[in-house]
Design a protein around this motif. Structure first.
Motif, mmCIF file in Angstrom:
data_model
loop_
_atom_site.group_PDB
_atom_site.id
_atom_site.type_symbol
_atom_site.label_atom_id
_atom_site.label_comp_id
_atom_site.label_asym_id
_atom_site.label_seq_id
_atom_site.Cartn_x
_atom_site.Cartn_y
_atom_site.Cartn_z
ATOM 1 N N ALA A 142 0.656 -1.214 0.031
ATOM 2 C CA ALA A 142 -0.058 0.004 -0.082
ATOM 3 C C ALA A 142 1.000 1.397 -0.020
ATOM 4 C CB ALA A 142 -0.831 -0.012 1.238
ATOM 5 N N VAL A 143 0.221 2.389 -0.271
ATOM 6 C CA VAL A 143 0.693 3.584 -0.292
ATOM 7 C C VAL A 143 0.185 4.305 1.176
ATOM 8 C CG1 VAL A 143 0.880 6.293 -0.771
ATOM 9 C CG2 VAL A 143 0.688 4.386 -2.760
ATOM 10 N N ILE A 144 1.288 4.312 2.223
ATOM 11 C CA ILE A 144 0.704 4.672 3.444
ATOM 12 C C ILE A 144 1.416 5.783 4.127
ATOM 13 C CG2 ILE A 144 1.347 3.753 5.889
ATOM 14 C CD1 ILE A 144 1.926 0.914 4.814
ATOM 15 N N ALA A 145 0.406 6.792 4.490
ATOM 16 C CA ALA A 145 0.650 8.056 4.924
ATOM 17 C C ALA A 145 1.210 7.933 6.445
ATOM 18 C CB ALA A 145 -0.461 8.823 5.135
ATOM 19 N N ALA A 146 2.093 8.747 6.849
ATOM 20 C CA ALA A 146 2.637 8.421 8.326
ATOM 21 C C ALA A 146 3.335 10.234 8.441
ATOM 22 C CB ALA A 146 3.868 7.596 8.564
ATOM 23 N N GLN A 147 3.188 10.589 9.696
ATOM 24 C CA GLN A 147 3.914 11.986 10.165
ATOM 25 C C GLN A 147 5.166 11.800 10.111
ATOM 26 O OE1 GLN A 147 2.930 13.145 14.248
ATOM 27 N NE2 GLN A 147 3.379 15.430 13.434
ATOM 28 N N THR A 148 5.893 12.999 9.515
ATOM 29 C CA THR A 148 7.218 13.031 9.676
ATOM 30 C C THR A 148 7.824 12.772 10.872
ATOM 31 O OG1 THR A 148 7.043 14.523 7.543
ATOM 32 C CG2 THR A 148 9.150 14.462 8.658
ATOM 33 N N GLY A 149 8.866 12.157 10.738
ATOM 34 C CA GLY A 149 9.762 11.794 12.247
ATOM 35 C C GLY A 149 9.210 11.178 12.995
ATOM 36 N N THR A 150 8.395 10.169 12.577
ATOM 37 C CA THR A 150 7.849 9.470 13.900
ATOM 38 C C THR A 150 8.264 7.884 13.773
ATOM 39 O OG1 THR A 150 6.014 8.727 12.254
ATOM 40 C CG2 THR A 150 5.605 10.670 13.610
ATOM 41 N N GLY B 283 -8.746 11.556 1.333
ATOM 42 C CA GLY B 283 -8.821 12.402 -0.052
ATOM 43 C C GLY B 283 -8.273 11.431 -1.195
ATOM 44 N N GLY B 284 -7.759 10.039 -0.715
ATOM 45 C CA GLY B 284 -7.504 9.205 -1.764
ATOM 46 C C GLY B 284 -5.831 9.471 -2.220
ATOM 47 N N GLU B 285 -5.293 10.259 -1.253
ATOM 48 C CA GLU B 285 -3.666 10.550 -1.693
ATOM 49 C C GLU B 285 -2.854 9.168 -1.125
ATOM 50 O OE1 GLU B 285 -1.986 14.461 -1.003
ATOM 51 O OE2 GLU B 285 -4.011 14.625 0.017
ATOM 52 N N ALA B 286 -3.535 8.493 -0.245
ATOM 53 C CA ALA B 286 -2.804 7.392 0.377
ATOM 54 C C ALA B 286 -3.925 6.141 0.657
ATOM 55 C CB ALA B 286 -1.996 7.566 1.847
ATOM 56 N N ASP B 287 -3.617 5.025 0.625
ATOM 57 C CA ASP B 287 -4.324 4.006 1.043
ATOM 58 C C ASP B 287 -4.351 3.641 2.424
ATOM 59 O OD1 ASP B 287 -4.176 3.096 -1.808
ATOM 60 O OD2 ASP B 287 -2.237 2.252 -1.562
ATOM 61 N N LEU B 288 -3.689 3.746 3.235
ATOM 62 C CA LEU B 288 -3.619 3.633 4.746
ATOM 63 C C LEU B 288 -2.771 4.620 5.371
ATOM 64 C CD1 LEU B 288 -2.379 0.244 4.892
ATOM 65 C CD2 LEU B 288 -4.829 0.804 5.012
ATOM 66 N N THR B 289 -3.136 5.054 6.838
ATOM 67 C CA THR B 289 -2.105 5.665 7.516
ATOM 68 C C THR B 289 -1.900 4.938 8.713
ATOM 69 O OG1 THR B 289 -2.108 7.719 9.038
ATOM 70 C CG2 THR B 289 -4.221 6.777 9.005
ATOM 71 N N LEU B 290 -0.549 5.269 9.162
ATOM 72 C CA LEU B 290 -0.113 4.633 10.266
ATOM 73 C C LEU B 290 0.219 5.429 11.281
ATOM 74 C CD1 LEU B 290 0.806 1.766 11.724
ATOM 75 C CD2 LEU B 290 3.058 2.089 10.632
ATOM 76 N N ALA B 291 -0.462 5.358 12.419
ATOM 77 C CA ALA B 291 -0.217 6.237 13.620
ATOM 78 C C ALA B 291 -0.590 5.430 15.004
ATOM 79 C CB ALA B 291 -1.233 7.167 13.469
#
Length: 242
Positions: free
Chosen positions: A125-133, A162-170
């Motif tokens: 997947a394309v995964i969104a995460a906060q920078t520096g985490t 918004g469809g920019e990423a498939d998942l977020t990890l947090a």
């Protein structure tokens, strides 16, 4: 919990500077509920506000709160813009090369994937995460997954919506309200992932006396049970405790 941020700033050279001041400045992000956020009056609120105020009381110190963007929170500590970080920061070996942590004031808690469908495979997947985490660092080691970084955790959730990423990890603690408030648009995906060594306060390595005062205050809250009570009240009944 969160966050593998390694500052590149040179360590401050004056030991014990914070204790020579009338006020100890506590740096936080102010954008990571339920740990820290700004209320309607622009004041720092959340679990770490209550915790920090109680720790200052037990350490017999006068404290004030300062907010700072996450991506420069360690460099601005070591350069002297405030005296401690209390901002949902996970204890990691990489950070310990730059700052000195207290013992953890939360146990390690899980990180989770969230997406719009529970059938998404994180390994591709394309995964969104906060920078520096620590989450971004974890995704960067995954073969087949694509990491997309954002300055704030809210932006990672927005990227999924918004469809920019498939998942977020947090941190799961952060994601639970986002899922609950999405009206079914967001769901947890796969198993939880244990990352980090729990959250601690961070100090300049040149301020061991100040660090020790807060470390003793954390221990006193563990000893009398008030820390567990505060965790359950502010982070949820299912949160891990000591």
């Amino acid at each position: 919990m969160k966050n593998l941020l390694i500052g590149t700033a040179v360590l401050a050279m004056t030991a014990g500077a914070a204790l020579a001041q009338d006020v100890v400045r506590l740096g936080t992000e102010g954008a990571y509920p339920p740990y820290n956020f700004l209320d309607d009056n622009g004041e720092v609120a959340g679990f770490e506000r209550f915790l920090g105020d109680e720790l200052c009381k037990r350490a017999e110190l006068t404290c004030e709160w300062v907010t700072n963007d996450w991506d420069s929170i360690i460099p601005n500590l070591v350069s002297g813009n405030y005296d401690a970080i209390i901002a949902g920061m996970s204890i990691t070996p990489e950070r310990e090369e730059v700052v000195a942590f207290t013992q953890n004031y939360t146990p390690p808690s899980p990180s989770s994937y969230v997406g719009t469908s529970d059938g998404i495979d994180p390994t591709t997947a394309v995964i969104a995460a906060q920078t520096g985490t620590i989450q971004a660092a974890h995704v960067s080691t995954m073969e087949g997954a694509t990491l997309v970084e954002f300055p704030s955790p809210d932006e990672t959730v927005a990227a999924v919506m918004g469809g920019e990423a498939d998942l977020t990890l947090a941190d799961k603690d952060f994601l639970i309200p986002a899922v609950e408030e999405s009206g079914g648009a967001l769901v947890f995906v796969g198993d939880d992932i244990p990352l980090g060594g729990g959250i601690g306060m961070a100090f300049r390595q040149s301020d061991p006396e100040l660090r020790d005062k807060f470390d003793a205050a954390v221990q006193s809250m563990k000893d009398d049970g008030t820390l567990n009570e505060m965790i359950l009240e502010h982070l949820g009944a299912n949160s891990p405790t000591f």
